[in-house]
Motif scaffolding. Structure first.
Motif, PDB file in Angstrom:
ATOM      1  N   GLY A   1      -5.373  -0.863 -83.748  1.00 57.09           N
ATOM      2  CA  GLY A   1      -5.673  -0.976 -82.326  1.00 57.09           C
ATOM      3  C   GLY A   1      -4.521  -0.568 -81.430  1.00 57.09           C
ATOM      4  N   VAL A   2      -3.391  -0.190 -82.011  1.00 54.34           N
ATOM      5  CA  VAL A   2      -2.298   0.350 -81.197  1.00 54.34           C
ATOM      6  C   VAL A   2      -2.044   1.790 -81.633  1.00 54.34           C
ATOM      7  N   SER A   3      -1.309   2.508 -80.814  1.00 59.52           N
ATOM      8  CA  SER A   3      -1.211   3.950 -81.007  1.00 59.52           C
ATOM      9  C   SER A   3      -0.291   4.392 -82.142  1.00 59.52           C
ATOM     10  N   SER A   4       0.610   3.517 -82.565  1.00 64.99           N
ATOM     11  CA  SER A   4       1.568   3.951 -83.596  1.00 64.99           C
ATOM     12  C   SER A   4       2.048   2.760 -84.408  1.00 64.99           C
ATOM     13  N   CYS A   5       2.597   3.079 -85.576  1.00 61.04           N
ATOM     14  CA  CYS A   5       3.171   2.019 -86.416  1.00 61.04           C
ATOM     15  C   CYS A   5       4.381   1.397 -85.715  1.00 61.04           C
TER      16      CYS A   5
END
Ligand code: SF4
Length: 103
Positions: A62-66
């Protein structure tokens, strides 16, 4: 004191609450073998957490990056189980390493 924040929805809250209850019950069961540790916990460094994530930036959490996920883990906004690839076979070692970082 237990503080939980930034939950996505009721189902996420129920899952986190269940995990908290299980962890507290485990602690209670081992209470006679526990030696209190009064040292101050230092949050893990961002790059140390990132090193143990899949680093595919798939967005399933649900977030854009690790990197963003690592930051939210450190802040306590998410738990490692929110990264579906971490729960797949072959990722057990990374999960253990994240647990050892206190996440
Ligand atoms: S789900 Fe896991 S692998 Fe995918 S972006 Fe989020 S932290 Fe990275």
């Amino acid at each position: 004191m237990i503080s939980i924040n930034n939950l996505k929805d009721r189902s996420h809250a129920e899952r986190v609450a269940r995990m908290a209850v299980e962890r507290l019950n485990d602690i209670w069961e081992c209470r006679d073998e526990i030696t209190p540790d009064h040292t101050t916990r230092v949050p893990p460094k961002l790059l140390d957490v990132l090193r143990h994530l899949p680093r595919t930036n798939c967005g399933e959490c649900g977030v854009s990056s690790c990197m963003a996920f690592a930051a939210s883990l450190i802040e306590g906004e998410r738990c490692v189980e929110d990264c579906p690839p971490l729960l797949e076979a072959g990722m057990e070692e990374k999960l253990v390493e994240l647990r050892e970082l206190g996440l």
